[in-house]
Design an enzyme around this catalytic site. Structure first.
Site, PDB file in Angstrom:
ATOM      1  N   LYS A  76       0.849  -1.193   0.000  1.00  0.00           N
ATOM      2  CA  LYS A  76       0.000   0.000   0.000  1.00  0.00           C
ATOM      3  C   LYS A  76       0.883   1.241   0.000  1.00  0.00           C
ATOM      4  CE  LYS A  76      -3.857   1.777   2.867  1.00  0.00           C
ATOM      5  NZ  LYS A  76      -4.647   1.481   4.072  1.00  0.00           N
ATOM      6  N   SER A 152      -9.604   1.383   3.475  1.00  0.00           N
ATOM      7  CA  SER A 152      -8.817   2.171   2.555  1.00  0.00           C
ATOM      8  C   SER A 152      -7.774   1.386   1.766  1.00  0.00           C
ATOM      9  CB  SER A 152      -8.122   3.284   3.338  1.00  0.00           C
ATOM     10  OG  SER A 152      -7.182   2.742   4.245  1.00  0.00           O
ATOM     11  N   SER A 176      -9.391  -0.998   7.633  1.00  0.00           N
ATOM     12  CA  SER A 176      -8.940  -0.811   6.253  1.00  0.00           C
ATOM     13  C   SER A 176      -8.343  -2.021   5.569  1.00  0.00           C
ATOM     14  CB  SER A 176      -7.930   0.325   6.189  1.00  0.00           C
ATOM     15  OG  SER A 176      -8.610   1.535   6.145  1.00  0.00           O
TER      16      SER A 176
HETATM   17  N1  GLN Z   1     -12.692   3.546   7.231  1.00  0.00           N
HETATM   18  C1  GLN Z   1     -12.004   3.928   8.426  1.00  0.00           C
HETATM   19  C2  GLN Z   1     -11.624   5.380   8.367  1.00  0.00           C
HETATM   20  O1  GLN Z   1     -11.860   5.982   7.390  1.00  0.00           O
HETATM   21  C3  GLN Z   1     -10.809   3.053   8.638  1.00  0.00           C
HETATM   22  C4  GLN Z   1      -9.641   3.468   7.868  1.00  0.00           C
HETATM   23  C5  GLN Z   1      -8.412   2.682   8.165  1.00  0.00           C
HETATM   24  O2  GLN Z   1      -8.449   1.647   8.799  1.00  0.00           O
HETATM   25  N2  GLN Z   1      -7.283   3.222   7.758  1.00  0.00           N
HETATM   26  O3  GLN Z   1     -11.096   5.922   9.284  1.00  0.00           O
END
Ligand code: GLN
Length: 887
Positions: A76, A152, A176
């Site tokens: 990532k 994400s 994420s």
């Molecule tokens: N969807 C969650 C957020 O937007 C988790 C994101 C993540 O784990 N980086 O904060």
């Protein structure tokens, strides 16, 4: 690889091939255009080294580094990889290239021998659940390109699902890794906070950030996690290696588990996770998994976790609060889009706050700005007590819930859904209110608040849409080993191992969706071109892109037409068996005709589909280049030299007929009419892509003039075709150069200490600094400094190019290419046979030698190679598993 049936170089090649077509399909990769070659070249080199280790293993004490040695993986793009852009999906970090690898990447590349093939696209700074907030565009779900891949770590999930990488790293702060895994039908493992070093992970919410793994199977995820775990001097929150996790990795690798039962395992089902938004099909899959576990002997117990309901709200206070502090460093001075950076003058000026605010507004996307506003609001002095402190209290209550069920309730694991629904459509997400989008995380956030290990894994598919459904296992702190042991048993029992997903690219439905995307793009471009007053450079660009799409559109039309035809013919023939009725006689005749036609279509349709598929298989990057052609006489003395001359002439004539330029570089002639060695530079469109099939040994069988007994001799000539290395192109961008002026210093300067005539240039990407102060005027010094900088850069580029060429040459010569016998010419019998395409017989040898028939041979070979590529891509990528196309 262990069995020696496939090499790392093959896997890496296939991965790189897939990555090039990624833009048209999932958009899973974050392409760093300037470093694309670097990543690919490094990957190839690492793969070669890995194969070498494996080769030497049998003979010497040398051994492979780990089970992951030579296996392609992706990372990532919020995790550092040395010299490769790490922009975290944000314009703010465009061009930011870390100077070292993150700890986890080092563990996988250096210690384990893994091969990094690409960086993956993600929601900006990890903020998002759908993969739609990246500056690099939306990531599409490879199983249905109209749907999101989740977020994400969207690209990491998508690239594992479509087989571009065997596993990928993601980051999981609030889900994420687990959510995109669920949406894409792969495994997503988030370790305990502290299990894997966060050094080199771009911070979002430091008290919850973790590095996680996306993989095809539970076992794979465990093996990767074990390779990354352990204490790290650069992250004070890390803990010692867990021996049991290493043991699990070994078990997974050996596949020696003989006890499939879950006897003695107490599985808690928290009823609070049955939220109103939960869809029926996910609820059913959750239940089915529980039942499957029960069948394996597990004890299923309902448990209470009363604070689940407030966990989401708590997360969406704490995460933005920490983010607002973590992201404060992006001030537009040190990082940021260079064109919108805070200038020196602005920085020193009175209004520098405004300048910084401007840079931040330009650099951050909407979602990030929203979070920063919420975060700073929650942290403002008047409101800390009301929001931040309260959220901290709630966090400890959520943790207490887990302690209650694990420590006091004797529960070993929790089983919950991984998401409330399957992957939504991209267009529906676009219309979603932010709070609704946040609600997507309700299943994953509690484990994050408590820092616990959790894993989402496939548990069937939706009956209506065919999209995958995921369930989640949560374990007590540092008990990843039980997640993996139990998870892999469930996987086998429910047969949800998604190895088969990898074939998705080669399946016809995905070819259709790719083609649809091309059609859409074509329409966009045509619309753009019909706009009034559009800039000329945009017209050129759009036209260029269009001309690339046109052949695909055309081929798709052919396929579509054939399919329609087939459908209507099938209708005609359906249900019509032989009839005795006279009235039906005509009908029967018609049906017979239709059947006949159907047979022809059944033969042509797969072929046309295959050609369409090939169009999505990207070409070798070098295919578009020119080539350096070398012909050398081999065995057979004068006869061979004569033959070499004939071949060289054939290529010259062929080049002329193809409209390429053919420049002889050198010819060393023999006494007779032959040549010992000749080389030429061939330039034109796509030369290398065509001529490369000529590399190898060519043989001729004929009776030499000097041979009195009339015996047939075989002589050879070898041909090598190398891609032409582009000339050095120097692209010095203004925004890459920092200009500082200062007062000249040192002896002799008349203007010492009076004006700022000295000029210092810093070339940011390379770090080259030049200082000129010998002219009086700043203007002249600047001009001189620029020309010096250019010269330095030119030198640097030249060195790089020379190195690349040397590498390429040695790799070509090292491979079997040049020694393979590829073609035999028999002039007397008027026959030329290409051994790679025995079905093709060229009867008119004269036409061939006059440069006419080479195209036919090349076409056949190109098709064959593509066929092989398609086959190998889909078979090796599927890992031998079945393609569970629907449940
Ligand atoms: N969807 C969650 C957020 O937007 C988790 C994101 C993540 O784990 N980086 O904060």
């Amino acid at each position: 690889m262990r069995q020696g049936t496939i090499a790392s170089t093959d896997l890496v090649h296939q991965a790189l091939v897939r990555i090039t077509s990624d833009e048209l399909t999932a958009n899973a990769f974050a392409r760093d255009d300037e470093r694309r070659e670097l990543v690919a070249a490094r990957a190839r080199r690492d793969a070669l080294a890995s194969d070498e280790r494996r080769r030497r293993m049998s003979s010497s004490e040398c051994s492979t580094r780990s089970a992951l040695d030579g296996v392609p993986f992706a990372v990532k793009e919020n995790i550092w990889v040395r010299d490769v852009e790490c922009a975290a999906g944000s314009a703010m970090l465009r061009g930011y290239r870390p100077s070292s690898d993150a700890a986890c990447v080092r563990a996988l590349r250096e210690c384990a021998g893994g091969v990094l093939v690409g960086m993956t696209n993600m929601d900006e700074f990890g903020m998002g659940s759908h993969g739609v907030t990246s500056k690099r565009g939306v990531v599409r779900n490879p199983l249905d390109v109209e749907r999101v891949a989740g977020g994400s770590s969207a690209g990491s999930a998508a690239c594992v699902a479509n087989g571009s990488a065997y596993y990928a790293l993601g980051s999981d702060t609030g889900g994420s890794v687990r959510l995109p895994a669920a949406y894409c039908g792969v495994v997503g493992l988030k370790p305990t906070y502290g299990r894997v070093s966060r050094h080199g992970l771009i911070a979002y919410c430091s008290s919850m950030d973790t590095v996680g793994v996306l993989a095809r199977t539970v076992g794979d995820a465990g093996i990767v996690l074990a390779a990354m775990q352990g204490e790290c001097a650069l992250d004070a929150t890390t803990v010692e290696r867990c021996a049991d996790l290493d043991a699990v990795a070994k078990e997974m690798l050996a596949e020696t588990v003989n006890d499939e039962s879950l006897r003695g395992v107490r599985v808690g089902i928290p009823e609070e996770y049955a939220v109103p938004e939960l869809t029926q099909e996910v609820y059913d899959a959750w239940n089915e998994t529980a039942r499957a576990m029960e069948d394996l002997g597990a004890e299923i117990v309902p448990v209470k976790m009363p604070h689940t309901e407030v966990a989401l709200a708590c997360y969406y206070i704490l995460a933005p609060a920490e983010a607002s502090s973590n992201l404060a460093r992006y001030d537009g001075v040190r990082y940021g889009d260079l064109t919108k950076k805070v200038t020196r003058e602005e920085f020193l000026g009175e209004e520098f706050q405004i300048a910084i605010a401007k840079a931040r507004s330009a650099g951050f996307g909407d979602e990030v700005r929203r979070r920063l506003l919420v975060g700073t609001f929650a942290l403002s002095s008047e409101r800390t007590a009301k929001y931040f402190t309260r959220a901290q209290i709630v966090r400890s209550l959520v943790m207490q819930d887990f302690t209650d069920v694990f420590d006091n309730g004797g529960v070993d694991l929790l089983l919950t859904p991984a998401s409330v629904s399957t992957a939504p459509k991209i267009k529906d997400v676009a219309a979603m209110r932010p709070e609704l989008a946040y609600a997507t995380d309700v299943m994953t956030v509690p484990a994050s608040l408590a820092g616990l290990p959790a894993m989402s894994m496939p548990a069937g598919r939706s009956r209506s849409s065919g999209m995958p459904i995921g369930v989640q296992l949560i374990a007590p702190r540092f008990r990843e080993s039980s997640l993996i042991r139990v998870g892999s048993k469930i996987e086998r029992a429910m047969n949800t191992s998604k190895r088969g997903y990898a074939t998705v690219i080669a399946s016809s439905s995905s070819i259709d969706s790719s083609a649809e995307l091309v059609l859409k793009r074509r329409d966009e471009l045509t619309a753009l071109l019909s706009e009034q007053g559009i800039a000329i450079d945009r017209v050129i660009k759009a036209n260029k892109e269009l001309s690339k799409l046109e052949p695909i559109v055309e081929q798709y039309r052919i396929v579509e037409a054939l399919r329609k035809e087939k459908a209507s013919l099938e209708q005609l023939t359906a249900g019509r068996t032989a009839s005795t009725d006279a009235d039906d006689e005509q009908d029967a005749e018609l049906a017979e005709l239709a059947r006949e036609e159907l047979r022809t279509i059944d033969q042509t349709l797969p072929k046309e589909e295959m050609i369409l598929q090939m169009m999505f298989l990207p070409k070798d990057e070098a295919d578009d280049r020119g080539a350096i052609l070398e012909v050398r006489a081999g065995t057979g003395g004068d006869e061979a030299a004569l033959f070499a001359a004939e071949l060289f002439r054939m290529y010259m004539l062929h080049s002329r007929k193809s409209g390429w330029s053919f420049q002889v570089l050198n010819i060393s002639e023999t006494d007779g009419k032959g040549v010992r060695e000749a080389s030429a530079e061939v330039l034109g469109d796509g030369v290398f892509g065509r001529l490369k099939f000529e590399s190898g040994v060519h043989r001729v069988q004929r009776v030499p003039e000097t041979e009195t007994l009339g015996r047939v001799h075989t002589s050879t000539a070898s041909v090598a075709v190398l891609p032409h290395a582009e000339e050095v192109e120097l692209d010095l961008k203004e925004e890459d150069v920092r200009i500082d002026t200062m007062r000249a210093s040192g002896a002799g300067g008349q203007h010492v200490n009076t004006t700022e005539s000295a000029v210092r240039l810093t070339h940011i990407p390379t770090g080259i600094v030049v200082v000129i102060q010998d002219e009086r005027s700043q203007h002249k010094n600047k001009a001189k400094a620029f020309s010096l900088l250019r010269a330095r850069l030119y030198e640097l580029e030249r060195e790089k190019l020379a190195k690349e060429r040397a590498e390429l040459r040695s790799s070509l010569i090292g491979s079997g290419d040049r020694s393979e016998r590829i073609r035999t010419y028999n002039f007397a019998a008027g026959r030329v046979k290409d051994h790679r395409a025995p079905e093709l017989t060229i009867g008119d040898t004269k036409a061939l030698m006059d440069g006419f028939l080479l195209d036919e041979i090349t076409d056949t070979l190109a098709l064959k190679r593509a066929e092989e590529l398609l086959k190998s891509v889909s078979s090796t990528m599927s890992g031998g598993g079945s393609n569970n196309s629907s449940s």
